[in-house]
Every structure is written in C-alpha cells, then in structure tokens.
Design a protein around this motif. Structure first.
Motif, PDB file in Angstrom:
ATOM      1  N   ARG A 104       1.555  15.353  -2.649  1.00 29.23           N
ATOM      2  CA  ARG A 104       0.665  15.027  -3.768  1.00 29.23           C
ATOM      3  C   ARG A 104       0.022  16.295  -4.332  1.00 29.23           C
ATOM      4  O   ARG A 104      -0.093  16.457  -5.546  1.00 29.23           O
ATOM      5  N   HIS A 105      -0.359  17.193  -3.445  1.00 30.20           N
ATOM      6  CA  HIS A 105      -0.960  18.450  -3.897  1.00 30.20           C
ATOM      7  C   HIS A 105       0.015  19.239  -4.783  1.00 30.20           C
ATOM      8  O   HIS A 105      -0.400  19.960  -5.687  1.00 30.20           O
ATOM      9  N   ASN A 106       1.306  19.083  -4.523  1.00 33.25           N
ATOM     10  CA  ASN A 106       2.324  19.816  -5.283  1.00 33.25           C
ATOM     11  C   ASN A 106       2.922  19.015  -6.440  1.00 33.25           C
ATOM     12  O   ASN A 106       3.933  19.413  -7.006  1.00 33.25           O
ATOM     13  N   GLY A 107       2.309  17.884  -6.743  1.00 31.41           N
ATOM     14  CA  GLY A 107       2.792  17.082  -7.871  1.00 31.41           C
ATOM     15  C   GLY A 107       4.120  16.403  -7.600  1.00 31.41           C
ATOM     16  O   GLY A 107       4.901  16.153  -8.519  1.00 31.41           O
ATOM     17  N   ILE A 108       4.402  16.110  -6.330  1.00 29.47           N
ATOM     18  CA  ILE A 108       5.660  15.465  -5.954  1.00 29.47           C
ATOM     19  C   ILE A 108       5.395  13.983  -5.692  1.00 29.47           C
ATOM     20  O   ILE A 108       4.496  13.636  -4.919  1.00 29.47           O
ATOM     21  N   LYS A 109       6.187  13.114  -6.338  1.00 30.75           N
ATOM     22  CA  LYS A 109       6.019  11.676  -6.110  1.00 30.75           C
ATOM     23  C   LYS A 109       6.481  11.346  -4.682  1.00 30.75           C
ATOM     24  O   LYS A 109       7.404  11.988  -4.180  1.00 30.75           O
ATOM     25  N   THR A 110       5.854  10.371  -4.066  1.00 29.48           N
ATOM     26  CA  THR A 110       6.281  10.042  -2.700  1.00 29.48           C
ATOM     27  C   THR A 110       6.565   8.556  -2.543  1.00 29.48           C
ATOM     28  O   THR A 110       5.975   7.719  -3.231  1.00 29.48           O
ATOM     29  N   ALA A 111       7.459   8.257  -1.633  1.00 31.09           N
ATOM     30  CA  ALA A 111       7.687   6.882  -1.208  1.00 31.09           C
ATOM     31  C   ALA A 111       7.800   6.919   0.307  1.00 31.09           C
ATOM     32  O   ALA A 111       8.116   7.957   0.885  1.00 31.09           O
ATOM     33  N   ILE A 112       7.488   5.794   0.937  1.00 27.78           N
ATOM     34  CA  ILE A 112       7.578   5.716   2.398  1.00 27.78           C
ATOM     35  C   ILE A 112       8.812   4.894   2.753  1.00 27.78           C
ATOM     36  O   ILE A 112       9.033   3.822   2.185  1.00 27.78           O
ATOM     37  N   VAL A 113       9.602   5.418   3.675  1.00 31.16           N
ATOM     38  CA  VAL A 113      10.761   4.674   4.170  1.00 31.16           C
ATOM     39  C   VAL A 113      10.524   4.408   5.653  1.00 31.16           C
ATOM     40  O   VAL A 113      10.453   5.345   6.451  1.00 31.16           O
ATOM     41  N   LYS A 123       5.754  -3.696  14.389  1.00 30.48           N
ATOM     42  CA  LYS A 123       5.264  -2.345  14.095  1.00 30.48           C
ATOM     43  C   LYS A 123       5.667  -1.953  12.664  1.00 30.48           C
ATOM     44  O   LYS A 123       4.871  -1.369  11.921  1.00 30.48           O
ATOM     45  N   ALA A 124       6.905  -2.286  12.300  1.00 26.90           N
ATOM     46  CA  ALA A 124       7.393  -1.954  10.949  1.00 26.90           C
ATOM     47  C   ALA A 124       6.508  -2.618   9.896  1.00 26.90           C
ATOM     48  O   ALA A 124       6.119  -1.985   8.907  1.00 26.90           O
ATOM     49  N   ALA A 125       6.176  -3.883  10.126  1.00 25.04           N
ATOM     50  CA  ALA A 125       5.334  -4.612   9.164  1.00 25.04           C
ATOM     51  C   ALA A 125       3.938  -4.002   9.099  1.00 25.04           C
ATOM     52  O   ALA A 125       3.333  -3.906   8.021  1.00 25.04           O
ATOM     53  N   GLN A 126       3.442  -3.576  10.250  1.00 25.02           N
ATOM     54  CA  GLN A 126       2.108  -2.986  10.312  1.00 25.02           C
ATOM     55  C   GLN A 126       2.067  -1.661   9.526  1.00 25.02           C
ATOM     56  O   GLN A 126       1.145  -1.418   8.735  1.00 25.02           O
ATOM     57  N   ILE A 127       3.089  -0.830   9.710  1.00 22.01           N
ATOM     58  CA  ILE A 127       3.139   0.443   8.981  1.00 22.01           C
ATOM     59  C   ILE A 127       3.314   0.175   7.484  1.00 22.01           C
ATOM     60  O   ILE A 127       2.674   0.808   6.640  1.00 22.01           O
ATOM     61  N   ALA A 128       4.163  -0.809   7.165  1.00 24.88           N
ATOM     62  CA  ALA A 128       4.389  -1.147   5.749  1.00 24.88           C
ATOM     63  C   ALA A 128       3.087  -1.562   5.092  1.00 24.88           C
ATOM     64  O   ALA A 128       2.785  -1.160   3.959  1.00 24.88           O
ATOM     65  N   SER A 129       2.276  -2.347   5.803  1.00 21.02           N
ATOM     66  CA  SER A 129       1.042  -2.830   5.180  1.00 21.02           C
ATOM     67  C   SER A 129       0.040  -1.690   4.962  1.00 21.02           C
ATOM     68  O   SER A 129      -0.669  -1.664   3.953  1.00 21.02           O
ATOM     69  N   ILE A 130       0.039  -0.706   5.863  1.00 22.40           N
ATOM     70  CA  ILE A 130      -0.841   0.460   5.681  1.00 22.40           C
ATOM     71  C   ILE A 130      -0.488   1.181   4.377  1.00 22.40           C
ATOM     72  O   ILE A 130      -1.352   1.465   3.548  1.00 22.40           O
ATOM     73  N   TYR A 131       0.800   1.461   4.197  1.00 19.31           N
ATOM     74  CA  TYR A 131       1.190   2.285   3.041  1.00 19.31           C
ATOM     75  C   TYR A 131       1.251   1.490   1.738  1.00 19.31           C
ATOM     76  O   TYR A 131       1.054   2.050   0.664  1.00 19.31           O
ATOM     77  N   LYS A 137       5.012   3.267  -2.685  1.00 19.85           N
ATOM     78  CA  LYS A 137       6.201   2.425  -2.717  1.00 19.85           C
ATOM     79  C   LYS A 137       6.772   2.458  -1.299  1.00 19.85           C
ATOM     80  O   LYS A 137       6.935   3.539  -0.726  1.00 19.85           O
ATOM     81  N   VAL A 138       7.022   1.292  -0.715  1.00 23.10           N
ATOM     82  CA  VAL A 138       7.470   1.245   0.687  1.00 23.10           C
ATOM     83  C   VAL A 138       8.828   0.549   0.803  1.00 23.10           C
ATOM     84  O   VAL A 138       9.036  -0.507   0.204  1.00 23.10           O
ATOM     85  N   PHE A 139       9.726   1.155   1.554  1.00 25.45           N
ATOM     86  CA  PHE A 139      11.010   0.531   1.863  1.00 25.45           C
ATOM     87  C   PHE A 139      11.070   0.306   3.364  1.00 25.45           C
ATOM     88  O   PHE A 139      10.755   1.205   4.139  1.00 25.45           O
ATOM     89  N   VAL A 140      11.458  -0.907   3.756  1.00 22.24           N
ATOM     90  CA  VAL A 140      11.626  -1.189   5.180  1.00 22.24           C
ATOM     91  C   VAL A 140      13.122  -1.274   5.449  1.00 22.24           C
ATOM     92  O   VAL A 140      13.827  -2.084   4.839  1.00 22.24           O
TER      93      VAL A 140
END
Ligand SMILES: Nc1nc2c(ncn2[C@@H]2O[C@H](COP(=O)(O)OP(=O)(O)OP(=O)(O)O)[C@@H](O)[C@H]2O)c(=O)[nH]1
Ligand SMILES: [Mg+2]
Ligand SMILES: [Zn+2]
Length: 303
Positions: A104-113, A123-131, A137-140
């Motif tokens: 974010r500091h470098n102006g780069i868009k991010t997504a979580i996979v 655990k996957a659902a828990q991490i997904a809900s955090i992000y 944008k989250v991909f499981v």
C-alpha cells in the motif's frame, strides 16, 4: 549504435532475460555503470538494450520506475497477491500484514489468496473474514482439491491486463502450485519441474515473470520468512497509518490529535476494534509495526 526496448522477466547469476518488443527473449548483461551507481536492474524493469555491443545485447538504461520492492525483488509492480495458507505451514498474519502495508505504501493494489483451504476449512474461513472485513479482495483456494483456482485465474486474466502482478508469501504456501494450475498452458509447468532440489521440493529460486495470453504479466517469487523492518527501510513511522487502509477513516475521526491509536482510552480506532469493525489481528500488526519503527530511529521519536 542500435537500441531497442524490453522488459526484464528473469534474472539469474548476473544474466538478465529481457522480453523485447518483437516478442523475442534475449539473455544479456548489464553495463558496469549500474554497479557504480548502486542500481540493480530488477525483474519488472523496462530497459534499453544496446545491441551493437561486442558482447551482444547489453542493458544500457533503465526507464523510470513506478516502485521497487526489496522482497520479493520486483520493479513496477501493479498488484500483489499475498498468499496465506490455512495450514502447513501455519499462517503468519503478521508477515502478510507487513507485506500488505509495504504494498500500500508503494501504491500497489493487493489481494489476499488463502491457499490449502481444504487442510483446515475453519481456519481458512476465519482468515477470509479478517481480510474481507479489512476491505481486501479475498480468494479462498486449494491447489490439491482444485478449489477457487478457476475464479482466481479468471480474475488475473480479465482484471490484470497490461499489469505486472506477483504472488508473494512464505515458502511452501503453494504459490508455484497455483501458478502452474492457472497457467498450465504457459512455459511455467516445465520451468518448475527443473527447479527440483535434492529433497525433491520445487523451491522457487528466482523471481520470474510470465505473460498470460491476454497480456497480463504475473510473477512467481521465492518464499521468504523475514520482512525485517529493523534492517530494511521499507517506510517510516509517519507512513504507517497510511499503510493500513481500513484504519484511515477511524484515524481521521479520532478526537486525539497526538493519538498513537495503540492503547489510548476513547481512541476511535480502539473503539472500532472493540465494536468488531476492525479485525484485532490487523490492529495488533499495526501496533507491532509501530513499536519496531518507533525503536528504529529513537532520535526522531516524538515526545
Ligand atoms: N495439501 C495441499 N498441498 C499443497 C497445496 N498447494 C501446494 N501444496 C504442496 O505444498 C508444497 C509447497 O508448494 P509450492 O507450490 O512449491 O509452494 P511455494 O509457495 O511455491 O514455495 P516456495 O517456492 O518455496 O516459495 C508442495 O509439496 C505442494 O505439493 C494444496 O492446495 N493443498
Ligand atoms: Mg515456489
Ligand atoms: Zn486514536
């Protein structure tokens, strides 16, 4: 002299692989001048090649960079896919948050996979809900069970046209596996097989950019365990609040002008954490990073 332009897609042992405008890939060295100026040509750099040199093509110029990441080592990145496993290895949210803050500091868009979700669906659902809550944008996904892979592939192929993207995350989280599944029609599949180590694992050694059929570039990167804010100057303490996007509206509305948003009674950020509007783990990452950056330059510490 004869000049042409290209994009560095791989670096290995001081040799740069440059994709030229005519679609040809050439291996070349860089002019010594970069060493003098302490600049390293980096994957993602758009470069000028001098093809009249006696040694063949030589990189003689680097076009102005939009950004430069140290880990993974990449220039001109538009988008980062931060890969967090549900298990094996254990998910490391602090490292993921450091990476997202640097992006974010470098102006780069991010997504979580989220990878390997079938190993621990809860655990996957828990991490997904955090992000999700933190507006990523989250991909499981799960490479072994072929879950979510097509959706992620479609997103990259349709949404990242003309961009440079990368998969990043700890070693063994499944970055190369996802790359191979999504881009099985590219040179990637054969490249990874030859990277086997003695222990039979496909550990990625070099950052490498691949072009999808519709002109999106995506990099597979080596895994890392350390994003050492003490050693590297990723950003300064003053930049920290801007690096956590979901905190920003609360920081702006915090009634204390000198608030650190870490422990103050009545702080808008802390109240939002208590109400469940900001994930506690993200706030903890913010606090931990603040402590590290605060210690780093004690002479600039605000009273
Ligand atoms: N169970 C399971 N195993 C997986 C999955 N994805 C990858 N693996 C396994 O996890 C190990 C590491 O996968 P890689 O794709 O090489 O991981 P990487 O992130 O590229 O690792 P580095 O290149 O070292 O950074 C391999 O043994 C894979 O077979 C998955 O979805 N489920
Ligand atoms: Mg890999
Ligand atoms: Zn505050």
């Amino acid at each position: 002299m004869e000049y042409s332009e290209g994009l560095i897609v791989k670096e290995s042992g001081g040799l740069y692989y440059v994709l030229c405008k005519d679609g040809q890939k050439t291996a070349c060295r860089a002019k010594g001048i970069f060493r003098h100026e302490n600049i390293s040509p980096t994957v993602g750099d758009r470069v000028i090649l001098d093809s009249s040199d006696k040694d063949g093509h030589v990189i003689c110029g680097i076009k102005e960079r939009k950004n430069l990441l140290i880990r993974p080592s990449l220039a001109n990145l538009d988008r980062l896919f931060i890969v967090i496993p549900a298990a094996r290895p254990d998910p490391d949210l602090f490292t993921a948050d450091k990476l997202s803050a640097i992006a974010r500091h470098n102006g780069i868009k991010t997504a979580i996979v989220i990878s390997k979700c079938a190993l621990d669906l809860e655990k996957a659902a828990q991490i997904a809900s955090i992000y999700n809550k933190a507006n990523f944008k989250v991909f499981v996904t799960d490479g072994a069970e072929n879950i979510g892979v097509r959706e992620l592939g479609k997103y990259i192929k349709n949404g990242c046209r003309g961009e440079i993207s990368a998969f990043a995350g700890a070693s063994g989280v499944g970055k190369s596996t996802l790359m191979n599944l999504i881009f099985k029609d590219t040179a990637r599949a054969t490249a990874s097989v030859s990277e086997k180590t003695g222990r039979g694992r496909h550990t990625t050694r070099n950052v490498e950019l691949f072009e999808t059929e519709n002109g999106a570039f995506i990099a597979d990167t080596p895994g890392f365990t350390l994003l050492d804010f003490e050693k590297f100057d990723f950003f300064e303490l003053d930049d920290l609040t801007g690096a956590f996007a979901e905190l920003e509206p609360y920081i702006t509305s915090c009634k204390y002008t000198k608030c650190t948003h870490t422990k103050e009674e009545g702080c808008a950020v802390i109240d939002a954490v208590k109400r469940g509007e900001i994930p506690p783990s993200r706030h903890q990452s913010y606090i931990a990073l603040r402590e590290i950056l605060n210690k780093k330059h004690p002479w600039t510490k605000k009273q």
